[in-house]
Design a protein around this motif. Structure first.
Motif, short mmCIF file in Angstrom:
data_model
loop_
_atom_site.label_atom_id
_atom_site.label_comp_id
_atom_site.label_asym_id
_atom_site.label_seq_id
_atom_site.Cartn_x
_atom_site.Cartn_y
_atom_site.Cartn_z
N GLY A 304 1.16 -1.29 -0.16
CA GLY A 304 0.03 -0.14 0.35
C GLY A 304 0.78 0.90 -0.13
N GLU A 305 2.16 0.79 0.78
CA GLU A 305 2.85 2.28 1.04
C GLU A 305 3.51 2.60 -0.31
OE1 GLU A 305 5.78 2.15 4.28
OE2 GLU A 305 3.66 2.27 5.55
N ARG A 306 4.11 1.35 -0.80
CA ARG A 306 4.47 1.62 -2.43
C ARG A 306 3.05 2.25 -3.72
NH1 ARG A 306 8.59 -1.47 -4.35
NH2 ARG A 306 9.45 -1.32 -2.11
N ALA A 307 2.29 1.81 -3.74
CA ALA A 307 1.83 2.69 -4.68
C ALA A 307 0.86 3.51 -4.44
CB ALA A 307 -0.01 1.36 -4.69
N ALA A 308 1.56 4.22 -3.10
CA ALA A 308 0.72 5.33 -2.57
C ALA A 308 2.29 6.13 -2.70
CB ALA A 308 0.71 5.68 -1.67
N SER A 309 3.15 5.70 -3.15
CA SER A 309 4.77 6.63 -3.00
C SER A 309 4.91 6.82 -4.47
CB SER A 309 5.80 6.36 -2.57
OG SER A 309 5.54 6.07 -1.22
N LEU A 310 4.26 5.86 -5.63
CA LEU A 310 4.22 5.75 -7.25
C LEU A 310 3.45 6.97 -7.44
CD1 LEU A 310 4.34 2.17 -7.73
CD2 LEU A 310 6.21 3.64 -8.47
N LEU A 311 2.28 7.10 -6.65
CA LEU A 311 1.22 8.07 -7.70
C LEU A 311 1.61 9.35 -7.26
CD1 LEU A 311 -2.48 7.34 -6.61
CD2 LEU A 311 -1.06 7.09 -8.63
N ILE A 312 2.74 9.65 -5.50
CA ILE A 312 3.07 11.26 -5.40
C ILE A 312 4.57 11.44 -6.53
CG2 ILE A 312 4.20 11.87 -3.66
CD1 ILE A 312 2.78 10.02 -1.51
N ASP A 313 5.09 10.02 -6.70
CA ASP A 313 6.01 10.71 -7.57
C ASP A 313 5.62 11.02 -9.08
OD1 ASP A 313 7.84 10.47 -5.44
OD2 ASP A 313 8.56 7.77 -5.43
N ARG A 314 4.54 9.84 -9.51
CA ARG A 314 3.64 10.15 -10.24
C ARG A 314 3.52 11.77 -10.63
NH1 ARG A 314 5.55 8.04 -15.12
NH2 ARG A 314 5.83 6.30 -13.92
N LEU A 315 3.29 12.22 -9.28
CA LEU A 315 2.42 13.94 -9.80
C LEU A 315 3.42 14.52 -9.49
CD1 LEU A 315 -0.34 12.40 -7.68
CD2 LEU A 315 -1.10 13.61 -9.44
N ASP A 316 4.29 14.62 -8.76
CA ASP A 316 5.44 15.86 -8.16
C ASP A 316 6.76 15.73 -8.07
OD1 ASP A 316 2.89 17.30 -7.68
OD2 ASP A 316 2.88 16.37 -5.57
N GLY A 317 7.04 14.14 -8.38
CA GLY A 317 8.35 13.66 -8.46
C GLY A 317 9.01 13.22 -9.23
N PRO A 318 10.42 12.16 -9.21
CA PRO A 318 10.59 11.87 -10.65
C PRO A 318 10.00 10.73 -11.37
CG PRO A 318 10.85 10.85 -8.16
CD PRO A 318 10.49 12.18 -8.17
N LEU A 319 8.98 10.51 -10.80
CA LEU A 319 8.35 9.42 -12.73
C LEU A 319 7.14 10.94 -13.00
CD1 LEU A 319 7.25 6.36 -10.07
CD2 LEU A 319 9.13 6.97 -11.98
N ALA A 320 7.29 12.10 -12.87
CA ALA A 320 6.92 12.76 -13.78
C ALA A 320 6.92 12.88 -15.48
CB ALA A 320 6.76 14.41 -13.34
N GLY A 321 6.17 11.73 -16.36
CA GLY A 321 6.89 12.07 -17.89
C GLY A 321 7.67 11.05 -17.78
N GLU A 322 8.33 10.28 -17.25
CA GLU A 322 8.76 8.82 -16.78
C GLU A 322 7.48 7.40 -17.24
OE1 GLU A 322 11.98 8.31 -16.86
OE2 GLU A 322 11.90 10.84 -17.09
N PRO A 323 8.40 6.25 -18.07
CA PRO A 323 7.54 5.68 -17.95
C PRO A 323 6.79 4.65 -17.23
CG PRO A 323 9.56 4.77 -19.73
CD PRO A 323 9.72 6.61 -18.43
N PHE A 324 5.66 3.94 -17.64
CA PHE A 324 5.06 3.22 -16.43
C PHE A 324 5.69 2.14 -15.40
CE2 PHE A 324 1.35 4.41 -19.13
CZ PHE A 324 0.84 4.72 -18.28
N VAL A 325 6.13 2.73 -14.28
CA VAL A 325 6.71 1.27 -12.92
C VAL A 325 5.52 -0.08 -12.90
CG1 VAL A 325 8.22 1.22 -10.64
CG2 VAL A 325 8.24 3.51 -12.74
N HIS A 326 6.59 -1.13 -12.68
CA HIS A 326 6.23 -2.24 -12.08
C HIS A 326 7.04 -3.13 -11.02
CE1 HIS A 326 4.00 -5.83 -11.40
NE2 HIS A 326 5.09 -6.61 -10.99
N SER A 327 6.25 -2.18 -9.99
CA SER A 327 7.14 -2.48 -8.44
C SER A 327 6.79 -4.21 -7.69
CB SER A 327 6.80 -1.51 -7.64
OG SER A 327 7.45 -2.08 -6.35
N GLU A 328 7.97 -4.88 -7.52
CA GLU A 328 7.51 -6.33 -7.13
C GLU A 328 7.64 -6.08 -5.40
OE1 GLU A 328 8.74 -9.80 -9.14
OE2 GLU A 328 7.00 -9.63 -10.65
N ILE A 329 7.43 -6.70 -4.59
CA ILE A 329 7.65 -6.21 -3.20
C ILE A 329 7.78 -7.89 -2.94
CG2 ILE A 329 6.28 -6.15 -1.18
CD1 ILE A 329 7.06 -3.62 -2.34
N GLU A 330 9.10 -7.85 -1.84
CA GLU A 330 8.93 -9.73 -1.46
C GLU A 330 7.78 -9.94 -0.42
OE1 GLU A 330 12.43 -11.37 -3.05
OE2 GLU A 330 12.00 -9.46 -4.29
N ALA A 331 8.14 -11.55 -0.61
CA ALA A 331 7.46 -11.94 0.75
C ALA A 331 7.96 -13.35 0.82
CB ALA A 331 6.16 -12.98 0.26
#
Length: 344
Positions: A304-331
Motif C-alpha cells: 500500500g505504501e509503495r502504491a501511494a508513493s508511486l502516485l506521489i512521485d508520478r504527480l510531483d516527483g521523479p516519475l513525472a513523464g517517465e515510463p510506467f513502473v511495475h514494482s514487486e514486493i518480496e514475501a
C-alpha cells in the motif's frame, strides 16, 4: 483573509501568498505576523478555491474494498503514505462485501463508480484488480488527461499506469522448495477463478508449476474454482479423491487452503500426516486454523505504501513523464504445522 491581512498589517495579496507557502519574497517578521494572525482568527484555507486556482485537489480515489485482512492492511499503507504527503484518500468500492468476488457481473456499475471520483476531480486513482479491468476496458484513454493510475495485483499486456504486486516467482519458489525438501512428489495446486481480473492467481499458479517441474521426478497438477468462485470445497474434494492422490496441496490463497481443510476433514485425512497444505497471504485466520497453516506472508502494508508513493512521485516527483513502473514486493514463507514429510 481580509481580517488576517488587517491584523498583520499587510495587503490581502501578501497574506494570501504567505499562507499558501510562498514566503520567499517576504521577511521573516512579516510571515510570523501573518501566521499568528491566521491562527488567532481561526483562518482555514478554502481547498475548493485552491483547487480551482491550481487545478489540483490533493485527493486520490482509492478503489479498494476491505475484502479481507490483506486488503485492510493494503488500505492502511495507502492511507498512511498519502496522509504523510497531505493527500486525502477517498475510498470507494462496489456493492457489499458479500458480493465482491462477483464484481465482473456488473462492470458498468464499476465504471460509474470510477466516474464519480473523476467527476470530483481526484488527482489520481489507486485500483484493485476488478476496478482495474473496468478502467482498462472503458476509461484507459483518460491517461492522456493526466490522471495517474496505480494498480495493485494486476498485470496488463498494455500497461496504462504503474503497478505494484507481490514477487510471485520468489514466493512460489520458496513453497516449492519446502514441499520438495519434505519428499513430496505428487503435488496439487488449487487456484482461484483466474478471471480476467485475477492475473495474480494465474501468475502464482504458473510460477509454482514451473518451480515444481524443475524437479524431474516430481509432478504437479492444478485445479481451479468456477466462474463465481463458490465451489472451493467441491474442487478440493475432487482433487483429493482424484487418481493422482496428491500428498501435498498448494493453495493460491488461504481462502482456498481453508476449503482444502474442510474437504480433508470430510474425507478423514489428517493434516499433515496424510496431506500437507500450504496457503498464500497469511490472512488473519491462518494462524488459528487446526493445525495452524503454513503459508506465504505477503507485505500488504508495504504494498500500500509503495502504491501511494508511486502516485506521489508520478504527480510531483521523479516519475513525472517517465515510463510506467511495475514494482514487486518480496514475501516471506511462514512455517507452521500444516506441512510435514510425505507419507510412504
Amino acid at each position: 483573509m481580509k481580517d488576517v491581512a488587517e491584523a498583520a498589517n499587510v495587503s490581502v495579496s501578501a497574506a494570501s501568498k504567505i499562507l499558501r507557502g510562498d514566503r520567499s519574497r517576504f521577511g521573516e517578521e512579516t510571515c510570523r505576523r501573518v501566521v499568528e494572525a491566521s491562527e488567532r482568527l481561526g483562518w482555514r484555507r478554502n481547498l475548493l478555491v485552491s483547487g480551482i486556482q491550481t487545478g489540483r485537489t490533493n485527493t486520490v480515489g482509492v478503489m479498494i474494498p476491505p475484502y479481507d485482512s490483506f486488503w485492510v492492511k493494503v488500505l492502511s499503507g495507502i492511507h498512511k503514505r498519502l496522509g504523510e504527503a497531505d493527500f486525502l484518500p477517498i475510498t470507494l468500492w462496489l456493492g457489499d462485501l458479500d458480493h465482491l468476488p462477483h464484481f465482473e457481473a456488473n462492470e458498468q456499475e464499476g465504471v460509474r463508480q470510477i466516474n464519480r471520483l473523476l467527476d470530483r476531480r481526484v488527482d489520481a486513482l489507486i485500483l484493485w484488480p476488478t476496478f482495474a479491468v473496468a478502467y482498462q476496458e472503458h476509461l484507459a484513454g483518460l491517461a492522456e488527461k493526466n490522471v495517474p493510475v496505480v494498480v495493485i495485483d494486476h498485470r496488463s499486456d498494455e500497461p496504462y499506469g504503474d503497478s505494484v504486486a507481490t514477487n510471485e516467482s520468489q514466493a512460489t519458489r520458496a513453497v516449492a522448495k519446502h514441499l520438495l525438501d519434505l519428499g513430496h512428489r505428487r503435488i496439487a495446486c488449487i487456484s482461484s477463478r483466474e478471471s480476467k481480473s485475477q492475473t495474480w492467481a494465474l501468475e502464482r499458479r504458473r510460477n509454482f508449476e514451473r518451480a515444481i517441474s524443475l524437479k524431474s521426478e516430481a509432478e504437479v497438477r492444478s485445479w481451479r474454482l468456477n466462474r463465481t468462485g463458490d465451489n472451493g470445497v467441491e474442487v478440493a474434494t475432487h482433487l483429493l479423491t482424484d487418481d493422482f492422490r496428491p500428498t501435498a496441496v498448494f493453495a493460491v490463497t488461504d481462502h482456498e487452503a481453508h476449503c482444502v481443510y474442510e474437504a480433508a476433514i470430510t474425507l478423514g485425512l489428517s493434516i499433515p500426516g496424510d496431506l500437507s497444505v500450504v496457503g498464500f497471504a497469511d490472512l488473519d485466520f491462518a494462524a488459528t486454523m487446526m493445525p495452524p497453516l503454513s503459508t506465504v506472508r505477503q507485505r500488504p502494508q508495504e504494498i500500500g505504501e509503495r502504491a501511494a508513493s508511486l502516485l506521489i512521485d508520478r504527480l510531483d516527483g521523479p516519475l513525472a513523464g517517465e515510463p510506467f513502473v511495475h514494482s514487486e514486493i518480496e514475501a516471506d514463507f511462514v512455517l507452521r504445522e500444516s506441512t510435514g514429510p510425505a507419507p510412504a
